[in-house]
Design an enzyme around this catalytic site. Structure first.
Site, PDB file in Angstrom:
ATOM      1  N   HIS A   1       0.872  -1.176   0.000  1.00  0.00           N
ATOM      2  CA  HIS A   1       0.000   0.000   0.000  1.00  0.00           C
ATOM      3  C   HIS A   1       0.913   1.232   0.000  1.00  0.00           C
ATOM      4  O   HIS A   1       2.029   1.192   0.529  1.00  0.00           O
ATOM      5  CB  HIS A   1      -0.842  -0.043   1.275  1.00  0.00           C
ATOM      6  CG  HIS A   1      -1.936   0.970   1.363  1.00  0.00           C
ATOM      7  ND1 HIS A   1      -1.701   2.288   1.671  1.00  0.00           N
ATOM      8  CD2 HIS A   1      -3.285   0.849   1.211  1.00  0.00           C
ATOM      9  CE1 HIS A   1      -2.863   2.928   1.708  1.00  0.00           C
ATOM     10  NE2 HIS A   1      -3.835   2.089   1.434  1.00  0.00           N
TER      11      HIS A   1
ATOM     12  N   GLN B   1      -4.816  -5.371   6.777  1.00  0.00           N
ATOM     13  CA  GLN B   1      -5.793  -6.311   6.191  1.00  0.00           C
ATOM     14  C   GLN B   1      -5.920  -7.602   6.986  1.00  0.00           C
ATOM     15  O   GLN B   1      -6.936  -8.286   6.902  1.00  0.00           O
ATOM     16  CB  GLN B   1      -5.390  -6.632   4.740  1.00  0.00           C
ATOM     17  CG  GLN B   1      -5.453  -5.443   3.812  1.00  0.00           C
ATOM     18  CD  GLN B   1      -6.847  -4.855   3.711  1.00  0.00           C
ATOM     19  OE1 GLN B   1      -7.847  -5.557   3.797  1.00  0.00           O
ATOM     20  NE2 GLN B   1      -6.929  -3.544   3.543  1.00  0.00           N
TER      21      GLN B   1
ATOM     22  N   CYS C   1      -4.651   2.415  -3.685  1.00  0.00           N
ATOM     23  CA  CYS C   1      -3.424   2.967  -3.072  1.00  0.00           C
ATOM     24  C   CYS C   1      -2.263   1.991  -3.229  1.00  0.00           C
ATOM     25  O   CYS C   1      -1.445   1.818  -2.310  1.00  0.00           O
ATOM     26  CB  CYS C   1      -3.639   3.309  -1.598  1.00  0.00           C
ATOM     27  SG  CYS C   1      -4.927   4.517  -1.331  1.00  0.00           S
TER      28      CYS C   1
END
Lengths: 139, 426
Positions: B136, B216, B383
């Site tokens: 990310h 995540q 992103c």
């Protein structure tokens, strides 16, 4: 929701006018929409300060592709102030419920349903921003 | 709603796991989107919040609201106690050796930036930090800023074909100059989990530290940072069923002890004179200013709520829904070569995050049209533009599953997607 994707919009996206790149352009700008990753490249050639040739490459959503197609369809003969004026009008149409642009730019009325979807305004405006930036690079 | 029926499984196959009982705890699912049920499959961006968490925040703000670690009145004592109890809850969730290893931040981005400033500030020109192409932006940009500020070298592990961190070149990329390996624990795009053990071994061999971006992974249950053997771990409350505005940096005690502060201000000091400041011990050294108190309390409640669920059943349930999503995409594609899955096909050891690209269709158009079916997705570069570059894409469409999603959500997504393709690619 499907009113965003009316026949004319889909037609422009599927068979975009002046799609591709120009050989040896006078000005060229690639712009990204950081929200979604739309990427538009506008190439222009100028004659006496006005656009004499224009092409676009859009790796973008249907709305952005259709906007780039209409822009390139109508931009021959336009100078920077003309395009800035059209950009202002379509921005006002989307954001402030202003009337659609008149004359040949009335074709942009197909984006009226986009007004209700703020996150998509930038998709329509991005090709105009790129074209104006391309004109400025020549200045 | 479409007449097309790509898949409709009816009742959950994992009957032992009562998804409807879980779902009923989330008030958001009482609302409709344009007259249709909400099918929320954007959990990798932000998860929804159960009533227990909403109540915990409301009770704190209506009964115990005060600043922490300052005043000595009744409310301040209660607020401090609740705030520190939340820290303890996070420590338990991560199996930290002590709550003092838990730093409250603004989120995962805040956690990584904290390390980039505090740890990054100890680096010398020519030192090396290893990241990956899967990251990310929040685990890329802070390190580019350190590179530009200090003159370190950034080295990058490539992505594998299924969107995981590719460790094939690990031994070549990690050198005696490596000071930190900062990678994701699991990708927000592909759902691929990172094989952490070889990374930790490679780091240890050269005395480097390891940071994991757990944004995540955290929503899927407790994490054992000691077993992972890493040095820093970050995650976000809002993806883990908690409030916005708060997140966590876990740091190994001896590592945090050795770091200078990131921001200066109140709470992070022991003594201040006009000439100098003696800093507080961790974790307060890294929590300048008034922290997000009610939000931290809410995060504590969210983790307590999560750990009280049937997480084994939830994992099976999420895995089955992930399989249905992948199989459903295959069914829609019907060997036309239209749909490209960006992520592992295997269901073991992956997150329930399913990204895909459809030739000639932009993710925003797909998401916009599926919103018309009440299906909330994310489309775009997530992103993770370097990973998009790796796959030659400008964006993907992503459906991400949480423990409250049901078969109806998957059905709505697959039926809606079938309609989208018929409209845009007739």
């Amino acid at each position: 929701m499907t009113n965003l994707y009316q026949k004319d919009v889909l037609h422009h996206a599927a068979a975009a006018h002046r799609a591709g790149r120009l050989d040896d352009p006078d000005g060229s700008v690639m712009l990204d929409n950081p929200l979604c990753g739309d990427r538009v490249t506008i190439d222009i050639k100028l004659s006496d300060g006005a656009i004499s040739d224009i092409a676009h490459e859009a790796k973008a959503c249907v709305l952005c592709q259709a906007s780039a197609s209409i822009l390139c369809d109508k931009a021959i003969g336009a100078d920077a102030s003309t395009l800035e004026n059209v950009q202002s009008q379509i921005s006002a149409m989307l954001k402030q419920d202003a009337p659609v642009p008149q004359g040949k730019w009335e074709a942009l009325s197909i984006f009226l349903p986009v007004a209700d979807h703020k996150s998509r305004h930038a998709c329509v405006l991005l090709p105009f921003e790129a074209a104006i930036n391309a004109l400025r690079t020549v200045d | 709603m479409s007449n097309s029926k790509v898949a409709n499984s009816g009742k959950d196959a994992t009957s032992a796991y009562n998804v409807e009982a879980v779902r009923a705890q989330f008030p958001i699912f009482e609302r409709e989107i344009d007259g249709q049920p909400l099918h929320y499959l954007d959990n990798a961006a932000t998860a929804q919040t159960p009533r227990a968490v909403l109540d915990a925040v409301a009770v704190h703000d209506s009964r115990h609201r005060a600043n922490v670690m300052r005043s000595i009145h009744h409310l301040a004592e209660e607020a401090t106690e609740a705030f520190e109890a939340a820290r303890g809850q996070v420590a338990q969730f991560l199996n930290a050796t002590s709550p003092t290893e838990i730093v409250f931040t603004s989120g995962t981005t805040g956690a990584i930036n904290l390390v980039a400033h505090a740890f990054g500030g100890t680096l010398q020109p020519g030192d090396e930090v290893v990241i990956s192409q899967v990251e990310h932006h929040s685990n890329i940009v802070p390190w580019q800023m350190v590179r530009d500020r200090i003159g370190i070298t950034l080295r990058v592990l490539s992505a594998s074909a299924d969107g995981a961190v590719d460790l094939a070149a690990l031994q070549a990329i990690v050198t005696p100059r490596t000071k930190l390996i900062a990678v994701t624990h699991g990708s927000n795009v592909s759902g691929a989990m990172t094989n952490v053990a070889p990374i930790v071994a490679a780091a240890r061999a050269v005395g480097a530290k390891v940071l994991l971006d757990g944004a995540q992974r955290a929503p899927h249950g407790p994490i054992d940072v000691q077993a992972l053997g890493v040095d820093f771990y970050g995650f976000s409350s809002h993806k883990t069923f908690g409030p916005n505005g708060v997140g966590v940096l876990w740091g190994r005690s001896e590592v945090l002890d050795a770091l200078p502060p990131f921001m200066g201000g109140g709470e992070m000091i022991r003594t201040v004179t006009l000439d100098e400041t003696i800093y507080a011990e961790p974790p307060h050294r890294f929590e300048a200013g008034t922290p997000p108190i009610a939000q931290a309390v809410g995060l504590g409640a969210a983790l307590a709520w999560l750990c009280a669920q049937d997480l084994t059943g939830a994992a099976r349930h999420e895995q089955r829904l992930t399989g249905r999503l992948i199989d459903g995409l295959d069914d829609i594609d019907n060997n036309r070569g239209l749909i490209r899955l960006i992520g592992p096909r295997e269901l073991d050891n992956r997150l329930p995050v399913v990204s895909f690209a459809i030739e000639g269709l932009h993710p925003h158009d797909i998401c916009q049209l599926l919103d018309g079916h009440g299906v909330a997705l994310r489309g775009g570069h997530h992103c993770a533009q370097p990973l998009m570059d790796f796959f030659g894409l400008t964006g993907t469409t992503r459906a991400s599953v949480a423990l409250y999603n049901n078969d109806g959500d998957v059905d709505a997504f697959l039926n809606g997607l079938d309609d989208v393709i018929k409209l845009l690619k007739p």
